[in-house]
Design an enzyme around this catalytic site. Structure first.
Site, PDB file in Angstrom:
ATOM      1  N   LYS A   1      -4.975  -8.183   1.302  1.00 22.31           N
ATOM      2  CA  LYS A   1      -5.055  -6.732   1.476  1.00 22.31           C
ATOM      3  C   LYS A   1      -6.426  -6.361   2.033  1.00 22.31           C
ATOM      4  CE  LYS A   1      -1.794  -5.580  -2.195  1.00 22.31           C
ATOM      5  NZ  LYS A   1      -1.136  -6.865  -2.029  1.00 22.31           N
TER       6      LYS A   1
ATOM      7  N   HIS B   1       4.650  -6.619   1.164  1.00 17.96           N
ATOM      8  CA  HIS B   1       3.526  -6.283   0.297  1.00 17.96           C
ATOM      9  C   HIS B   1       2.665  -5.200   0.953  1.00 17.96           C
ATOM     10  CE1 HIS B   1       4.267  -9.478  -2.598  1.00 17.96           C
ATOM     11  NE2 HIS B   1       4.467 -10.308  -1.593  1.00 17.96           N
TER      12      HIS B   1
ATOM     13  N   TYR C   1       1.798   0.959   1.696  1.00 22.96           N
ATOM     14  CA  TYR C   1       2.893   0.131   2.193  1.00 22.96           C
ATOM     15  C   TYR C   1       3.402   0.725   3.500  1.00 22.96           C
ATOM     16  CZ  TYR C   1       3.159  -1.840  -2.538  1.00 22.96           C
ATOM     17  OH  TYR C   1       2.879  -2.445  -3.729  1.00 22.96           O
TER      18      TYR C   1
END
Length: 398
Positions: free
Chosen positions: A352, A305, A297
């Site tokens: 991600k 997120h 993070y």
């Protein structure tokens, strides 16, 4: 040098004035580490004489769960708000069990914690999907009945006035589904009855991983770990041995019996990756939810997120060390393309970027065993990174 930069120079396009709630969140989580470095008030020859503020938290080592428990609520709040260390054992991340219980008893559900907000959104999303499915089935049945009775075809889901019958995410409104037993108590409760209510005992503790605990002990010197049997503080050398012994293949980890030191101890390999990204300014959390080792993070889970998902891959400098090792390190063997594609797809669906972090384990034949007697052995490990992105032909033709 890492391929991942936590402080990019380009600013976000969506720059706007923060709301009061965001400003309050930024104030609460203003410090990235438990140690606070105040502005220098006294200087001598250009050197600051102001000492940093160290919280000196206390925790208890649990070898069975391979974790460290922080029972003091003040220490738990400090470690979470200053660096997002650990997780509540009765919560998803932030230790909020006590706040949730107080909210149910006193605040009558008006002030929701972050965990309750997430649960509410998931319930509303589930209810929306059910309502939409019922509306689609009803519209299809109506169109079929009209065709059988009148012989004409109507557009399913469209009312005679042209409005849509099937709800969309923009038009659907949630309805209150509280059961009678879950309704809030009346406001006109006598004060004497409110005083008779027993105070809620905080049953939650902050659970630190061994990597987080050792980072707080060795790198920041702001945590004291207690022995689970004697309740006496561990020394650094004792913690160094106990955390490695916790990964020794045995039914019950032995704290006081030293195991033969090895460079491929799972604690050492995972801590090298953890310390590497923490030292670069990232907030490192467990990534078991997305089938990876760590999540990175930029500021913390309460702000945005995670941007990167880390898979730790041990690489032996000497293949003989792997053949003679009592540890079966995860991802040490060559993995299949189907496994890699699965992990990549899972993380690409949640926005991600997958990073393969190769940790090179030094050869035991090249270094003496006494190197493992202290954390100075971390200088002999190396970290290499490979950023992996999923190729989508429809989006990447250029």
């Amino acid at each position: 040098m890492s391929l991942i930069n936590p402080n990019p120079t380009s600013r976000s396009k969506a720059s706007f004035k923060p709301s009061s709630r965001r400003a309050e969140t930024a104030r609460i989580y203003a410090h990235p580490l438990p140690i606070i470095f105040p502005d220098p008030t006294y200087t001598f020859l250009g050197l600051s004489l102001t000492r940093p503020l160290n919280p000196h938290c206390t925790a208890l080592f649990d070898p069975i769960t391979r974790s460290v428990w922080v029972s003091n609520s003040g220490d738990a709040t400090t470690l979470w708000r200053r660096g997002f260390f650990g997780k509540g054992d009765l919560s998803r991340s932030e230790p909020s069990w006590l706040a949730r219980q107080i909210n149910v008893r006193k605040m009558k559900g008006k002030g929701l914690t972050s965990e309750e907000i997430t649960a509410k959104r998931r319930a509303e999303r589930k209810q929306f999907k059910l309502d939409r499915a019922k509306a689609i089935a009803a519209a299809a049945a109506e169109a079929e009945a009209t065709f059988k009775e009148e012989g004409r075809v109507i557009a399913p889901g469209i009312a005679p006035d042209g409005s849509r019958i099937i709800p969309s995410a923009a038009t659907w409104k949630p309805t209150s589904t509280l059961a009678p037993s879950e309704e809030a108590p009346p406001d006109d409760v006598p004060d004497e009855l409110q005083e008779e209510i027993e105070p809620i005992q905080d049953l939650e503790h902050l659970q630190l991983s061994l990597q987080e605990a050792f980072f707080l002990v060795w790198a920041l010197d702001c945590l004291t770990v207690l022995h689970p049997e004697t309740n006496e503080p561990f020394t650094l050398s004792e913690i160094w041995g106990a955390f490695q012994n916790a990964h020794t293949p045995s039914l019950a980890p032995q704290l006081d019996l030293p195991s033969p030191p090895r460079f491929d101890n799972p604690f050492l390999v995972s801590y090298v990756a953890y310390h590497h990204y923490r030292s670069l300014g990232w907030v490192v959390k467990s990534g078991i939810k997305f089938c990876v080792d760590y999540l990175l993070y930029k500021r913390g889970p309460v702000f945005q997120h995670a941007e990167f998902a880390i898979v730790v891959i041990p690489v032996y400098e000497d293949p003989d060390d792997q053949a003679n090792s009592p540890f079966k390190l995860q991802n040490a063997e060559p993995f299949t393309w189907s496994w890699l594609s699965t992990i990549n797809r899972v993380n690409s669906q949640v926005q991600k970027t997958l990073v393969l972090s190769y940790i090179t384990i030094p050869a035991a034949s090249r270094l003496p065993s006494k190197v493992l007697s202290s954390p100075a052995c971390f200088a002999h490990y190396s970290v290499r990174e490979v950023v992996l992105r999923r190729f989508i032909p429809a989006r990447m033709r250029d």
